[in-house]
Design a protein around this motif. Structure first.
Motif, PDB file in Angstrom:
ATOM      1  N   LEU A 255      46.478  30.272  40.504  1.00  0.00           N
ATOM      2  CA  LEU A 255      46.604  31.556  39.815  1.00  0.00           C
ATOM      3  C   LEU A 255      45.237  31.947  39.273  1.00  0.00           C
ATOM      4  CD1 LEU A 255      49.856  30.735  37.767  1.00  0.00           C
ATOM      5  CD2 LEU A 255      49.664  31.575  40.104  1.00  0.00           C
ATOM      6  N   THR A 256      44.749  33.094  39.676  1.00  0.00           N
ATOM      7  CA  THR A 256      43.425  33.502  39.199  1.00  0.00           C
ATOM      8  C   THR A 256      43.481  34.861  38.528  1.00  0.00           C
ATOM      9  OG1 THR A 256      42.831  34.530  41.309  1.00  0.00           O
ATOM     10  CG2 THR A 256      42.207  32.220  41.008  1.00  0.00           C
ATOM     11  N   THR A 257      42.649  34.999  37.528  1.00  0.00           N
ATOM     12  CA  THR A 257      42.590  36.242  36.786  1.00  0.00           C
ATOM     13  C   THR A 257      41.137  36.695  36.725  1.00  0.00           C
ATOM     14  OG1 THR A 257      43.587  37.272  34.850  1.00  0.00           O
ATOM     15  CG2 THR A 257      42.336  35.256  34.462  1.00  0.00           C
ATOM     16  N   ASP A 258      40.934  37.896  36.185  1.00  0.00           N
ATOM     17  CA  ASP A 258      39.614  38.526  36.227  1.00  0.00           C
ATOM     18  C   ASP A 258      38.467  37.553  35.947  1.00  0.00           C
ATOM     19  OD1 ASP A 258      38.449  40.955  36.855  1.00  0.00           O
ATOM     20  OD2 ASP A 258      37.987  41.350  34.755  1.00  0.00           O
ATOM     21  N   GLY A 259      37.501  37.490  36.844  1.00  0.00           N
ATOM     22  CA  GLY A 259      36.312  36.678  36.643  1.00  0.00           C
ATOM     23  C   GLY A 259      36.420  35.257  37.163  1.00  0.00           C
ATOM     24  N   GLN A 260      37.608  34.828  37.604  1.00  0.00           N
ATOM     25  CA  GLN A 260      37.768  33.438  38.034  1.00  0.00           C
ATOM     26  C   GLN A 260      37.581  33.261  39.541  1.00  0.00           C
ATOM     27  OE1 GLN A 260      41.726  32.528  36.515  1.00  0.00           O
ATOM     28  NE2 GLN A 260      40.833  31.377  34.820  1.00  0.00           N
ATOM     29  N   HIS A 261      37.138  32.081  39.882  1.00  0.00           N
ATOM     30  CA  HIS A 261      37.055  31.660  41.284  1.00  0.00           C
ATOM     31  C   HIS A 261      37.693  30.275  41.355  1.00  0.00           C
ATOM     32  CE1 HIS A 261      34.945  31.224  45.299  1.00  0.00           C
ATOM     33  NE2 HIS A 261      35.351  29.996  45.052  1.00  0.00           N
ATOM     34  N   SER A 262      38.763  30.148  42.108  1.00  0.00           N
ATOM     35  CA  SER A 262      39.439  28.854  42.168  1.00  0.00           C
ATOM     36  C   SER A 262      39.760  28.478  43.604  1.00  0.00           C
ATOM     37  CB  SER A 262      40.723  28.910  41.335  1.00  0.00           C
ATOM     38  OG  SER A 262      41.449  27.709  41.515  1.00  0.00           O
ATOM     39  N   ASP A 263      39.416  27.268  43.946  1.00  0.00           N
ATOM     40  CA  ASP A 263      39.553  26.794  45.326  1.00  0.00           C
ATOM     41  C   ASP A 263      40.311  25.470  45.311  1.00  0.00           C
ATOM     42  OD1 ASP A 263      38.967  25.177  47.623  1.00  0.00           O
ATOM     43  OD2 ASP A 263      37.128  26.267  48.022  1.00  0.00           O
ATOM     44  N   ILE A 264      41.388  25.406  46.051  1.00  0.00           N
ATOM     45  CA  ILE A 264      42.103  24.141  46.245  1.00  0.00           C
ATOM     46  C   ILE A 264      41.987  23.796  47.723  1.00  0.00           C
ATOM     47  CG2 ILE A 264      44.326  22.933  46.101  1.00  0.00           C
ATOM     48  CD1 ILE A 264      45.167  24.885  43.906  1.00  0.00           C
TER      49      ILE A 264
END
Lengths: 401, 253
Positions: A255-264
């Protein structure tokens, strides 16, 4: 001969820290190749060289400063603060905690693994010999006033025929920490494990994690990897079936929100025959954010009768959101059932109309449908208190903006 | 003169570049049940969607007054809060959202619009029981995902249950008879009839007369090529059934 790689200040700092820790090979390697760029296939969506701008000083000994990010009534909590586990309390029956010198992960060509193996001073080893499912919460925190670079390590051993539910949370003080966590999880013959990784770290932190799973014969494992917290996140999941007849449900909510970068990124290896895996990863991105998932299934030559189906589904809640997904299959056996599917879309307009036509405001309808989209992943978490707590995490995310 | 519950004045609407509604005029006084009959493609379902506020349609001309208030500027949830209810021809399946969660959210949205607090679970269960009459919506159905895997009859019964729970003042029933066998048709019609009330109006859209044997209308309108071409008493439905719609195409031309 390739041109030498330009080493930036973040890399320089990491090299110094590795050298100071006596990990000269890892330091040399980082000096030669730098952090992975998008040209490295496994980091295709997460160019660490570009994204990791600063590396803070290594964390010293810490004490709990932050509020608990997560509580599960009835669970046994083991705090791990800046890498040091507190195992003074009484353990539930069938559980043994020890502290082992050094790190836990298997050697592997990955920068997070090399850093953790060099910099994690000790490992919390938790052995579970119990047929009664006990919920264990490993509360891993990065605690410092000011930014810190923290490496911690956990080794989870579920003995043959044992049952356990373990949740590991990542949190800490609200700083621009760089945390790099490792979990080595061994599931014995016929054992059953539910293992959850939950990133609740501060919105300005960088959270890196690697979980390695070795799954024995006839074992059943369910994993759930959740990102909601950090600004920059990369989670490696390396899973391996090492005994026949095992089942793995590897799942995730990114789950990502403004400004986030998430990688699985999942790499699942079927090393032996007759194992079943149903990886299911869901991603929801809103604001200007990026959610990425890579899933690779490797079926070894001897792993006949493998049954593996990888599914990734993305939901975009804004025009600026980005969802990236990449499935890969590498199959060397010839008698297997393997497949993958990937979908990305916005909320279904017909469903929105139906809900709003009953008086439900658009924002509430959006949140209900998003929650509905995630249900399939949360639903199988059997422990009621844990389930409620996880629902709370998702509800919180949905009600935030 | 008392204000009609629903007044549609010269309503024109289009989807993409196609004009569908071409000047609908319709007045439904409080407490009355009106039927709109017409062949497939005449624009009946479009009328129901435009009334409920579906985004795909663009209203190019005209007014829709609900209890004297123009609702065309409102979004679907605001129209519902004002007391408009559309029973869908094809209720949408919503995976992952339990029927009970949905019903509670709908009731709470309505309560919030009235400045009341959220409904408690016991009160909610009581309200469902009261609304159910003979619709036979059991606890198992409430736990299942909204409309997912429901039979045609279950979906329509669930629509009527929602109508009973939300107590709208203006009900629009879009082809509520489609996909129902005789028994299910009777159950659903009984559910609708139980909701007839001097302060509640209904617009029943259908292309078969048989529904109107069960839900007896005060007025029947014939719809053709995007507008009402003929209005009359309930015997008009029988005349339509006997002669077919071709007779009325003249009037539309």
């Amino acid at each position: 001969m390739p041109a030498p790689v330009r080493i930036g200040p973040a890399e320089q700092k990491l090299i110094e820290q590795l050298s100071a820790a006596g990990a000269s090979a890892a330091a040399e390697r980082l000096g030669a190749v730098g952090l992975p760029t998008r040209k490295v296939e496994s980091y295709h969506y997460t160019d660490l060289k570009m994204l990791l701008r600063a590396v803070p000083e290594l964390a010293g000994a810490g004490k709990a400063l932050s509020e608990p990010a997560f509580r599960i009534p009835g669970a046994h909590r083991v705090p791990v603060t800046n890498g040091a586990a507190d195992i003074a309390g009484e353990m539930p029956p069938g559980m043994r905690a020890t502290i082992v010198h050094g790190a836990a992960l298997t050697e592997r060509d990955d920068v997070l693994v090399r850093l953790n193996s060099a910099l994690a001073a000790q490992t919390l080893k938790l052995e579970i010999h119990s047929r009664a499912t006990q919920v264990v919460h490993i509360d891993r925190r990065t605690e410092a006033e000011g930014p810190a670079h923290m490496n911690d390590s956990v080794h989870l051993f579920v003995a043959d025929g044992s049952k356990a539910t373990v949740i590991e949370t990542f949190s800490g003080t609200d700083e621009t920490h760089l945390s790099n966590h490792a979990s080595y999880v061994a599931v014995g013959t016929g054992a059953e494990l539910t293992h959850i990784l939950l990133d609740l770290s501060s919105g300005q932190s960088t959270n890196l994690a690697t979980a390695e799973y070795q799954v024995g014969a006839g074992a059943r494992i369910r994993t759930l990897t959740i990102h909601v917290g950090s600004a920059l996140s990369r989670i490696n999941l390396f899973a391996r079936f090492v005994g026949e007849g095992a089942t793995g449900d590897f799942t995730g909510l990114n789950l990502t929100t403004d400004g986030q970068h998430s990688d699985i990124t999942l790499e699942l290896t079927h090393a032996v025959p007759h194992c079943t895996a149903k990886p299911l990863f869901k991603q929801v991105a809103r604001g200007r954010s990026t959610a990425a998932f890579q899933g690779k299934i490797v079926v070894a030559r001897d792993a006949q009768k493998t049954d593996a189906k990888l599914m990734m589904q993305g939901l975009m809640l804004s025009d600026e959101a980005q969802i990236l997904s990449k499935p890969e299959l590498e199959i060397f056996a010839d008698d297997v059932v393997c497949g993958h599917g990937s979908t990305v879309g916005a909320l279904d307009e017909d469903s929105m109309f139906y809900l709003t036509s009953r008086g439900i405001p658009r924002a509430v309808a959006e949140s209900m449908l998003t929650r509905g989209f995630l249900e399939e992943v949360l639903d199988p978490i059997a422990d009621e208190e844990l389930h409620i707590a996880l629902e709370g995490v998702v509800e919180n995310w949905l009600s935030g903006s | 003169m008392t204000t009609p519950m629903l007044e549609i004045r010269n309503l024109h609407a289009r989807i993409e570049d196609r004009d569908i509604l071409k000047g609908v005029n319709l007045v439904i006084p409080a407490g009355q049940v009106h039927a709109v009959m017409g062949r497939n493609g005449s624009g009946k379902s479009t009328l129901s969607y435009v009334l409920a506020g579906k985004e795909d349609y663009e209203v190019t001309q005209g007014e829709v007054l609900l209890d004297g208030e123009d609702i065309l500027g409102l979004d679907p949830s605001e129209r519902a809060a004002k007391g408009l209810f559309l029973a869908f021809q094809y209720p949408v399946e919503v995976p992952g959202v339990a029927t009970m969660t949905f019903l509670k959210a709908a009731i709470n949205a309505q309560r919030k619009a009235r400045g009341e607090g959220e409904v408690t679970t016991p009160d909610f269960m009581r309200a469902v029981k009261d609304a159910d009459h003979d619709l036979h919506i059991d606890g198992d159905m409430l736990k299942r995902a909204l409309n997912v895997g429901f039979s045609g009859g279950e979906k329509k019964r669930a629509e009527i249950l929602q109508m009973a729970l939300l107590k709208p003042k203006m009900c629009v029933l879009d082809e509520t008879d489609s996909g129902l066998d005789i028994d299910a048709l009777r159950i659903v019609s009984d559910g609708v009839n139980a909701l007839r009330d001097p302060y509640r109006s209904m617009l029943v859209i259908t292309h078969y007369q048989r529904l109107l044997n069960h839900i007896v209308p005060d007025v029947v309108h014939v719809f053709s090529d995007g507008r009402v071409v003929e209005s009359g008493g309930k015997e008009l439905a029988l005349e339509l059934e006997a002669k077919g719609y071709a007779e009325f195409d003249e009037a539309a031309a």
